[in-house]
Design a protein around this motif. Structure first.
Motif, PDB file in Angstrom:
ATOM      1  N   ARG A  24       0.855  -1.184   0.000  1.00  0.00           N
ATOM      2  CA  ARG A  24       0.000   0.000   0.000  1.00  0.00           C
ATOM      3  C   ARG A  24       0.890   1.233   0.000  1.00  0.00           C
ATOM      4  O   ARG A  24       2.076   1.139   0.304  1.00  0.00           O
ATOM      5  N   ASN A  25       0.340   2.376  -0.340  1.00  0.00           N
ATOM      6  CA  ASN A  25       1.103   3.616  -0.325  1.00  0.00           C
ATOM      7  C   ASN A  25       1.561   3.912   1.098  1.00  0.00           C
ATOM      8  O   ASN A  25       0.856   3.588   2.060  1.00  0.00           O
ATOM      9  N   ALA A  26       2.754   4.512   1.242  1.00  0.00           N
ATOM     10  CA  ALA A  26       3.315   4.723   2.577  1.00  0.00           C
ATOM     11  C   ALA A  26       4.074   6.042   2.642  1.00  0.00           C
ATOM     12  O   ALA A  26       4.583   6.530   1.631  1.00  0.00           O
ATOM     13  N   TYR A  27       4.132   6.580   3.827  1.00  0.00           N
ATOM     14  CA  TYR A  27       4.925   7.775   4.093  1.00  0.00           C
ATOM     15  C   TYR A  27       6.185   7.390   4.851  1.00  0.00           C
ATOM     16  O   TYR A  27       6.244   6.351   5.501  1.00  0.00           O
ATOM     17  N   ILE A  28       7.181   8.273   4.795  1.00  0.00           N
ATOM     18  CA  ILE A  28       8.434   8.080   5.525  1.00  0.00           C
ATOM     19  C   ILE A  28       8.345   8.893   6.810  1.00  0.00           C
ATOM     20  O   ILE A  28       7.984  10.073   6.774  1.00  0.00           O
ATOM     21  N   TYR A  29       8.646   8.255   7.934  1.00  0.00           N
ATOM     22  CA  TYR A  29       8.554   8.914   9.238  1.00  0.00           C
ATOM     23  C   TYR A  29       9.936   9.115   9.850  1.00  0.00           C
ATOM     24  O   TYR A  29      10.838   8.310   9.643  1.00  0.00           O
ATOM     25  N   ARG A  33       6.084  12.398  13.688  1.00  0.00           N
ATOM     26  CA  ARG A  33       6.520  13.357  12.667  1.00  0.00           C
ATOM     27  C   ARG A  33       6.986  12.652  11.405  1.00  0.00           C
ATOM     28  O   ARG A  33       7.823  11.756  11.457  1.00  0.00           O
ATOM     29  N   ARG A  34       6.433  13.075  10.260  1.00  0.00           N
ATOM     30  CA  ARG A  34       6.892  12.534   8.991  1.00  0.00           C
ATOM     31  C   ARG A  34       8.226  13.171   8.627  1.00  0.00           C
ATOM     32  O   ARG A  34       8.480  14.334   8.933  1.00  0.00           O
ATOM     33  N   ALA A  35       9.082  12.396   7.960  1.00  0.00           N
ATOM     34  CA  ALA A  35      10.415  12.892   7.604  1.00  0.00           C
ATOM     35  C   ALA A  35      10.327  13.948   6.511  1.00  0.00           C
ATOM     36  O   ALA A  35      11.037  14.937   6.521  1.00  0.00           O
ATOM     37  N   ASP A  36       9.442  13.723   5.534  1.00  0.00           N
ATOM     38  CA  ASP A  36       9.253  14.683   4.455  1.00  0.00           C
ATOM     39  C   ASP A  36       7.907  14.402   3.798  1.00  0.00           C
ATOM     40  O   ASP A  36       7.141  13.576   4.278  1.00  0.00           O
ATOM     41  N   ARG A  37       7.625  15.070   2.691  1.00  0.00           N
ATOM     42  CA  ARG A  37       6.329  14.923   2.044  1.00  0.00           C
ATOM     43  C   ARG A  37       6.306  13.797   1.012  1.00  0.00           C
ATOM     44  O   ARG A  37       5.323  13.630   0.295  1.00  0.00           O
ATOM     45  N   THR A  38       7.377  13.014   0.955  1.00  0.00           N
ATOM     46  CA  THR A  38       7.486  11.942  -0.030  1.00  0.00           C
ATOM     47  C   THR A  38       6.424  10.869   0.212  1.00  0.00           C
ATOM     48  O   THR A  38       6.223  10.435   1.336  1.00  0.00           O
ATOM     49  N   LEU A  39       5.768  10.454  -0.868  1.00  0.00           N
ATOM     50  CA  LEU A  39       4.813   9.354  -0.804  1.00  0.00           C
ATOM     51  C   LEU A  39       5.406   8.184  -1.575  1.00  0.00           C
ATOM     52  O   LEU A  39       5.707   8.307  -2.760  1.00  0.00           O
ATOM     53  N   LEU A  40       5.616   7.075  -0.885  1.00  0.00           N
ATOM     54  CA  LEU A  40       6.105   5.858  -1.536  1.00  0.00           C
ATOM     55  C   LEU A  40       4.891   5.114  -2.062  1.00  0.00           C
ATOM     56  O   LEU A  40       3.910   4.929  -1.355  1.00  0.00           O
TER      57      LEU A  40
END
Length: 68
Positions: free
Chosen positions: A10-15, A20-27
């Motif tokens: 599934r789509n994931a964010y980097i934390y 707190r998310r590390a950045d706005r990147t969506l994997l």
């Protein structure tokens, strides 16, 4: 250092931390990500894998539930 290649289900964010998310990147789903070591349990009770690009000052984690 050898990592383990894992595929996102599934789509994931980097934390950076449990809140707190590390950045706005969506994997995106289907991406192959290299993870290092076992999973870490954060204060919020969820498990995360440390991923490629992480350093001691720039932490990068993805939730375990996002992988197959």
């Amino acid at each position: 250092m050898d990592g383990t290649k894992r595929t996102l289900t599934r789509n994931a964010y980097i934390y950076a931390t449990s809140k707190r998310r590390a950045d706005r990147t969506l994997l995106r789903k289907g991406d192959t990500i290299t993870t290092y070591g076992g999973s870490y349990k954060f204060k919020n009770g969820k498990r995360y894998y440390r991923i490629e690009g992480a350093t001691s000052t720039n932490k990068r984690y993805v939730k375990v539930v996002n992988f197959e």
